[in-house]
Design an enzyme around this catalytic site. Structure first.
Site, mmCIF file in Angstrom:
data_model
loop_
_atom_site.group_PDB
_atom_site.id
_atom_site.type_symbol
_atom_site.label_atom_id
_atom_site.label_comp_id
_atom_site.label_asym_id
_atom_site.label_seq_id
_atom_site.Cartn_x
_atom_site.Cartn_y
_atom_site.Cartn_z
ATOM 1 N N LYS A 113 -12.667 -9.272 -0.850
ATOM 2 C CA LYS A 113 -11.641 -9.409 0.188
ATOM 3 C C LYS A 113 -11.902 -10.633 1.050
ATOM 4 C CE LYS A 113 -10.178 -4.605 0.732
ATOM 5 N NZ LYS A 113 -10.370 -3.393 1.543
ATOM 6 N N LYS A 194 -8.710 -4.265 -11.642
ATOM 7 C CA LYS A 194 -8.213 -2.891 -11.492
ATOM 8 C C LYS A 194 -6.744 -2.894 -11.088
ATOM 9 C CE LYS A 194 -8.988 -1.732 -6.662
ATOM 10 N NZ LYS A 194 -9.392 -0.806 -5.647
ATOM 11 N N LYS A 197 -2.332 -1.734 -5.646
ATOM 12 C CA LYS A 197 -1.033 -1.856 -4.999
ATOM 13 C C LYS A 197 -0.893 -3.179 -4.259
ATOM 14 C CE LYS A 197 -2.975 1.258 -1.526
ATOM 15 N NZ LYS A 197 -3.198 2.672 -1.305
HETATM 16 P P1 AMP Z 1 -7.033 3.125 -1.801
HETATM 17 O O1 AMP Z 1 -5.652 2.863 -2.236
HETATM 18 O O2 AMP Z 1 -7.901 1.936 -1.869
HETATM 19 O O3 AMP Z 1 -7.111 3.859 -0.515
HETATM 20 O O4 AMP Z 1 -7.608 4.133 -2.895
HETATM 21 C C1 AMP Z 1 -7.375 5.513 -2.857
HETATM 22 C C2 AMP Z 1 -8.107 6.201 -3.995
HETATM 23 O O5 AMP Z 1 -7.597 5.748 -5.248
HETATM 24 C C3 AMP Z 1 -9.608 5.906 -4.030
HETATM 25 O O6 AMP Z 1 -10.290 7.089 -4.385
HETATM 26 C C4 AMP Z 1 -9.757 4.878 -5.099
HETATM 27 O O7 AMP Z 1 -11.014 4.908 -5.709
HETATM 28 C C5 AMP Z 1 -8.673 5.305 -6.074
HETATM 29 N N1 AMP Z 1 -8.180 4.169 -6.874
HETATM 30 C C6 AMP Z 1 -7.564 3.046 -6.411
HETATM 31 N N2 AMP Z 1 -7.237 2.219 -7.424
HETATM 32 C C7 AMP Z 1 -7.680 2.846 -8.554
HETATM 33 C C8 AMP Z 1 -7.639 2.494 -9.932
HETATM 34 N N3 AMP Z 1 -7.081 1.354 -10.354
HETATM 35 N N4 AMP Z 1 -8.174 3.356 -10.829
HETATM 36 C C9 AMP Z 1 -8.727 4.526 -10.418
HETATM 37 N N5 AMP Z 1 -8.791 4.907 -9.133
HETATM 38 C C10 AMP Z 1 -8.272 4.081 -8.214
#
Ligand code: AMP
Ligand code: TRP
Length: 329
Positions: A113, A194, A197
């Site tokens: 980041k 990965k 969003k």
């Molecule tokens: P965040 O959107 O960063 O708050 O992520 C929310 C949850 O989604 C966390 O547990 C992340 O580890 C999981 N997560 C986000 N992107 C991925 C991905 N591409 N594959 C698997 N898990 C994900």
């Protein structure tokens, strides 16, 4: 004996992808009977990157409605918004006094980041300390998250151990809980990164709330390889990712799916995959629409959730203040 605690959170920093769904959200439901679960919408984490206030409010309620639509039950689990429980920030501060700069600068997510921004804000560096506070406030045993959060959970363990050995046993040491398949869903356009969003290419992700046409179009455009060999291996990362998505939705084994499509072109598989995902998301999307429009219901859920979470958070925070040497009032 009391049930063990499960804790997880999702940032309301945009629309959720099927990566969030497969890696995290989908796994929250099944834990509700065996454990006492807390599921948070971590808006204080979201503001470590630029947010439009109106959109942040909308996205926060969207995540809440998705939690409920997916089947999180407010009678079983505590569902709440992070900023409603200021104890998170308070414990976060305490933990900042025992977290080393070097340790925080080594976090992969911080490095990624900060590389991308001109001016690096301190909140990005301290982000995992706030996450540690979220987890430790509730004496959590298990943290269901995707693979990308492993390093942050390790840091949480380390901070808990540090505090416990400095002041005596205070925090439970948590373990990460990742799904066997789908802990790291990859971008549909670049299997090295990965699915996220915040990716600028909208063909790289499928959103939980994408409509049928978008889902079909994005899977159709998903990159594969030129080997034309339907198999599951690390040389064919893009295809492997698509198979992971498929089995995460159908619950089948990788072997079953590979046997079914072996010898066929990728096109048929991609079209079937789109169907599987569309059908898999449909009930969630329908319930989301109903719940999201009921503002009063949402307000009731997050108000009650914050009360319950606050009560538990205070218990831990009082202990922490006493051990540190603050005067109780
Ligand atoms: P965040 O959107 O960063 O708050 O992520 C929310 C949850 O989604 C966390 O547990 C992340 O580890 C999981 N997560 C986000 N992107 C991925 C991905 N591409 N594959 C698997 N898990 C994900
Ligand atoms: N950092 C997590 C993410 O980006 C979100 C999060 C914040 C979280 N606090 C948490 C996850 C506590 C689990 C437990 O995905």
């Amino acid at each position: 004996m009391d049930k063990k605690i499960v804790y997880s959170g999702i940032q309301p920093s945009g629309s959720l992808t099927i990566g969030n769904y497969i890696g995290a959200l989908k796994n929250f439901i099944g834990l509700q009977d065996e454990y006492n679960c807390l599921y948070c919408i971590v808006d204080m984490h979201a503001i470590t990157v630029e947010q439009d206030p109106k959109l942040l409010r909308k996205n926060t309620l969207d995540v809440l409605a998705l939690y409920l639509a997916e089947g999180l039950d407010p009678d079983k689990s505590i569902i709440y918004i992070q900023s409603h429980v200021p104890q998170h920030a308070e414990l976060g501060w305490m933990l900042n006094t025992i977290a080393s700069m070097g340790q925080l600068q080594r976090m992969t997510q911080f490095k990624d980041k900060s590389k991308r921004s001109k001016e690096v804000m301190a909140g990005i560096l301290n982000y995992p300390v706030l996450m540690a506070a979220d987890i430790l406030l509730y004496q959590t045993s298990y943290v269901p998250v995707g693979e990308d959060q492993r390093q942050h959970v390790e840091l949480t363990r380390d901070l808990a151990q540090r505090f416990n050995s400095k002041y005596s046993d205070t925090f439970t040491i948590p373990d990460i809980l990742t799904p066997k398949v789908g802990a790291r869903i990859r971008s549909l356009q670049d299997p090295e990164s990965k699915m996220s969003k915040s990716d600028s290419d909208e063909n790289s992700y499928i959103l939980i709330l994408d409509d049928e046409n978008a889902i079909r179009r994005k899977f159709k455009r998903a990159v594969t390889d030129s080997l034309n060999n339907f198999d599951y291996n690390d040389e064919q990362k893009a295809l492997k990712n698509l198979i992971n998505i498929y089995v995460s939705f159908t619950g089948e084994s990788v072997e079953e799916v590979v046997n079914r499509y072996r010898g066929q072109g990728y096109g048929k598989f991609k079209a079937d995959l789109a169907d599987v995902v569309i059908e898999g998301l449909r009930p969630l999307q329908t319930r989301f629409k109903e719940i999201r429009s009921d503002k009063e219901y949402l307000e009731k859920i997050y108000t009650e959730g914050a009360e319950k979470a606050s009560y538990l958070a205070n218990k831990t925070l009082r202990k922490v203040y006493k051990k540190i040497g603050f005067i109780a009032k």
